[in-house]
Enzyme design. Structure first.
Site, PDB file in Angstrom:
ATOM      1  CB  CYS A   1      -1.037   0.252   1.184  1.00 20.90           C
ATOM      2  SG  CYS A   1      -2.220  -1.171   1.414  1.00 20.90           S
TER       3      CYS A   1
ATOM      4  NE  ARG B   1       4.565   1.858  -0.064  1.00 17.08           N
ATOM      5  CZ  ARG B   1       5.653   1.366   0.699  1.00 17.08           C
ATOM      6  NH1 ARG B   1       7.113   1.528   0.213  1.00 17.08           N
ATOM      7  NH2 ARG B   1       5.627   1.050   1.709  1.00 17.08           N
TER       8      ARG B   1
ATOM      9  CD1 TRP C   1      -0.297  -6.334  -3.211  1.00 15.56           C
ATOM     10  CD2 TRP C   1      -0.510  -6.923  -0.929  1.00 15.56           C
ATOM     11  NE1 TRP C   1      -0.119  -7.679  -3.265  1.00 15.56           N
ATOM     12  CE2 TRP C   1      -0.271  -8.191  -1.868  1.00 15.56           C
ATOM     13  CE3 TRP C   1      -0.677  -7.035   0.501  1.00 15.56           C
ATOM     14  CZ2 TRP C   1       0.015  -9.385  -1.145  1.00 15.56           C
ATOM     15  CZ3 TRP C   1      -0.494  -8.256   1.181  1.00 15.56           C
ATOM     16  CH2 TRP C   1      -0.107  -9.480   0.111  1.00 15.56           C
TER      17      TRP C   1
ATOM     18  CG  ASN D   1       1.760   0.719   4.169  1.00 14.65           C
ATOM     19  OD1 ASN D   1       1.574  -0.424   3.691  1.00 14.65           O
ATOM     20  ND2 ASN D   1       2.939   1.292   4.123  1.00 14.65           N
ATOM     21  N   GLY D   2      -0.402  -0.946   6.089  1.00 10.95           N
ATOM     22  CA  GLY D   2      -0.158  -1.915   7.284  1.00 10.95           C
ATOM     23  C   GLY D   2      -1.202  -2.719   7.617  1.00 10.95           C
TER      24      GLY D   2
ATOM     25  CD  GLU E   1      16.130 -13.675  -9.109  1.00 10.72           C
ATOM     26  OE1 GLU E   1      15.585 -14.310  -7.919  1.00 10.72           O
ATOM     27  OE2 GLU E   1      15.858 -12.487  -9.179  1.00 10.72           O
TER      28      GLU E   1
ATOM     29  CE  LYS F   1      12.776 -11.577 -10.629  1.00 11.95           C
ATOM     30  NZ  LYS F   1      13.723 -10.950  -9.493  1.00 11.95           N
TER      31      LYS F   1
ATOM     32  CD  GLU G   1       9.011 -11.683  -9.303  1.00 14.56           C
ATOM     33  OE1 GLU G   1       8.522 -11.418  -8.201  1.00 14.56           O
ATOM     34  OE2 GLU G   1      10.227 -11.534  -9.553  1.00 14.56           O
TER      35      GLU G   1
ATOM     36  CG  HIS H   1      17.747 -37.851  -6.540  1.00 12.06           C
ATOM     37  ND1 HIS H   1      18.137 -39.195  -6.196  1.00 12.06           N
ATOM     38  CD2 HIS H   1      18.934 -36.992  -6.587  1.00 12.06           C
ATOM     39  CE1 HIS H   1      19.330 -39.044  -6.423  1.00 12.06           C
ATOM     40  NE2 HIS H   1      20.018 -37.885  -6.466  1.00 12.06           N
TER      41      HIS H   1
ATOM     42  CE  LYS I   1      11.134  -3.148  -6.180  1.00 12.11           C
ATOM     43  NZ  LYS I   1      11.855  -4.104  -7.026  1.00 12.11           N
TER      44      LYS I   1
END
Ligand code: F6R
Length: 630
Positions: A2, A27, A74, A100-101, A503, A507, A510, A526, A625
């Site tokens: 947020c 955000r 968010w 925000n939070g 990574e 990438k 997402e 395996h 982010k």
């Protein structure tokens, strides 16, 4: 997560708030809203989805209000619907709040307020805040004399003292149109100072177009912004002395500068980022003297060091895995890498003479901060060899992490806007090279010549990235054409390049929403090899060194199961050309340095596939982010 922004001054707040929110959209982008005060009324407009939906709702408004607050969300509590979007208001629609939070005790507060007759219209935790303020405002108004100018401030302060959790909040009230109150408790909030105008925001890009003079609030502080200035208090109501500082950020740093997406721009910025880290962390040959490394970390951090533990999340966790490889192989220090979210609830038993490193590009990731806080707490009061030693690796030294730990390696990547981390990952790797070499030098685990060779190799990296960027971009664009509809991908690597396989898979997941797994190449047989067939392409990172032949033979096992094989490998090396169906060239360098090169095609492949699929590369669904909730 947020983004919040606030403005009080002489200009039209709406446009300032909207353009500020645009810079904070990284955000969160589930919904957005703004509230302004005009003609003694709160004017609140909210919209589900991205900011452009809100913009189109407001486009024709001529509201000239010079005060307002805004939010981009968010979702945590309550679905991303308009009724859950911020700002939230009290029943009389006189008070508007953005947050925000998370307010952890919102259920109790809600019940208590309901019993007092308050009715709620959303499922959010935030909605309790305006109701609580309204309740205290009633009491304050009854008590205060007519000349009091702190009625709103006192009501907000009392309400904030009832809240538990981690949050940043901005409040306006139609009865006090010359006042905006901003509060910080474990979620970032910065105050900006202009000429007769003042701002608050979750992050500096939101206000950099208007001012570079800022004051980051600390936990437990609240600011009262009026057209005359800014006063900062703690939650007990005591005035705090604060110093404004100047940002080095410039408005163009938060623009795309001709690139189609921030992510692509940030991939292309990597040679410059590596150069900045080289200049900052390493001495030039002429002034080398005794030390080749300039990290400026005190000996107390390193003395009798027996173990390192690293806590991080996501891409930063991948960088930490490469850090572990370097620290163990070059500096000889046993190193544990933990997901911060796991470590905080199941920490490893206490070990003596242990350095704990938190890696977080944003410096705001709640789990990483909590893991470090927990480590600090559990070592408090113990005998000296068990005492906490903390180091942070971050791209935002002014962040919560920066306030929490005594020593920082600043990763110098410049602000990163694309939600998928790219250049900050590379910069984190540079920090680990510097830290490892600093330790190796002090502990004499590497001959001076080997150390100097590695630094010389590092100095060549920016040119090597530059010389392959365009070829790789074209090649990955071409591959993206073939793979845009693919449903599963496997990424293989070994040794120092295993985290690069992780990574690469992250990438792709997402930003393109394609299922992908990163695996240590030797582990495929395996179990996961059962997944392979002609529909599942395999990307193998094969760089010359002690596991090169092994990776090639693991890749061959995948080819025998009909997978199309893409090799990230030096073109003219060994049997690669016979094994791989497609090759993305990287220059041959010392294996120890190869992740700095092999990660670039991973980023480009994910970028091009996502762009080809027409997805929103910079703001992928469900992500944000900076993850400031647990
Ligand atoms: C991946 C990504 C996330 C972050 C993670 C940690 O591209 O961006 O996985 O790496 O949320 O964030 P920081 O480094 O800010 O702690």
């Amino acid at each position: 997560m947020c983004g919040i922004v606030g403005y009080i001054g002489t200009q039209r707040a709406t446009e300032i708030l909207l353009s500020g929110l645009e810079k904070l959209e990284y955000r969160g982008y589930d919904s957005a809203g703004i509230a302004t005060i005009w003609e003694e009324q709160i004017n609140c407009v909210r919209a589900k989805g991205k900011l452009h939906n809100l913009r189109s709702k407001i486009e024709h408004s001529e509201n000239p209000a010079p005060i307002g607050i805004g939010h981009t969300r968010w979702a945590t509590h309550g679905k991303p619907e308009e009724h859950n979007a911020h700002p939230h208001m009290d029943m009389a629609r006189r008070i508007a709040v953005v947050q925000n939070g998370i307010v952890e005790n919102y259920r109790e507060l809600r019940e208590q307020l309901k019993a007092q007759g308050h009715e709620f219209v959303s499922e959010t935790d935030t909605e309790v805040i305006p109701h609580l303020i309204a309740q205290f405002l009633k009491e304050e108004t009854a008590l205060a004399d007519d000349n009091s100018d702190v009625i709103l401030f006192e009501a907000v302060r009392k309400a904030v003292n009832q809240l538990q959790g981690a949050f940043a909040i901005a409040v306006i009230c139609a009865d006090y149109p010359d006042e905006l109150i901003a509060i910080r408790q474990q979620a970032p909030l910065v105050i900006g100072f202009g000429q007769g105008e003042f701002f608050c925001a979750s992050d500096t890009p939101a206000i950099i177009a208007h001012t570079r003079a800022v004051l980051p609030l600390e936990n437990g502080e609240m600011a009262r912004l009026t057209p005359l200035g800014v006063e900062v208090y703690n939650f007990a109501g005591t005035r705090q002395r604060k110093h404004v500082r100047m940002l080095s950020l410039s408005p163009t740093m938060v623009e795309k500068q001709g690139f189609k997406h921030f992510m692509l721009k940030e991939i292309y910025e990597q040679p410059g980022v590596v150069r900045a880290c080289l200049d900052a962390y390493f001495s030039s040959a002429d002034d080398a003297g005794d030390s080749l490394i300039n990290l400026d970390l005190p000996e107390s951090l390193y003395a009798d060091l027996e173990q390192i533990q690293i806590v991080a999340c996501g891409t930063s966790w991948h960088a930490a895995l490469i850090g572990k490889y370097l620290l163990e192989q070059l500096a000889g220090i046993p190193t544990q890498v933990q997901y911060a979210s796991e470590f905080r609830y199941a920490p490893a038993p206490l070990t003596p003479n242990t350095l704990t490193i938190g890696v977080t590009q944003s410096g705001e990731t709640a789990d990483t901060l909590a893991a470090l806080g927990m480590e600090k707490e559990r070592r408090q009061g113990l005998e000296s060899k068990y005492q906490v030693r903390l180091l942070g690796i971050t791209n935002r030294p002014e962040s919560s992490l920066g306030h929490m730990v005594p020593h920082i390696i600043n990763t110098l990547a410049g602000i990163e806007i694309g939600v998928a981390a790219t250049k900050t990952f590379t910069a984190q790797l540079m920090a680990f090279y510097a830290l490892t070499l600093d330790l190796a030098q002090r502990r004499q685990t590497l001959p001076q010549e080997k150390l100097a060779d590695i630094i010389t190799g590092l100095r060549g990296i920016p040119k090597e990235i530059e010389s392959t960027l365009e070829t790789q971009e074209k090649l990955t664009e071409h591959l993206a054409h073939d793979f845009a509809e693919t449903q599963d991908f496997i990424f293989l690597g070994r040794g120092i390049n295993f985290p690069i396989a992780l990574e690469g898979a992250l990438k792709l997941k997402e930003i393109s929403y394609i299922h992908a797994e990163g695996y240590p190449a030797g582990e495929m047989k395996h179990g996961p090899i059962a997944l392979l067939d002609a529909k599942v392409p395999v990307v193998a990172i094969a760089t010359p060194g002690n596991v090169y032949e092994k990776v090639i033979s693991n890749a061959q096992e995948a080819k025998a199961r009909d997978s199309r094989l893409i090799g990230v490998t030096p073109v003219n090396h060994g049997e690669a050309a016979d094994v791989f169906n497609d090759m993305i060239p990287v220059t041959e360098v010392d294996e120890l340095l190869s992740p700095l090169l092999t990660v670039v095609p991973m980023q480009l492949l994910a970028y091009n596939i996502a762009a080809r699929r027409g997805l929103d590369v910079d703001q992928p669904r469900n992500l944000a982010k900076s993850v400031t909730v647990e």
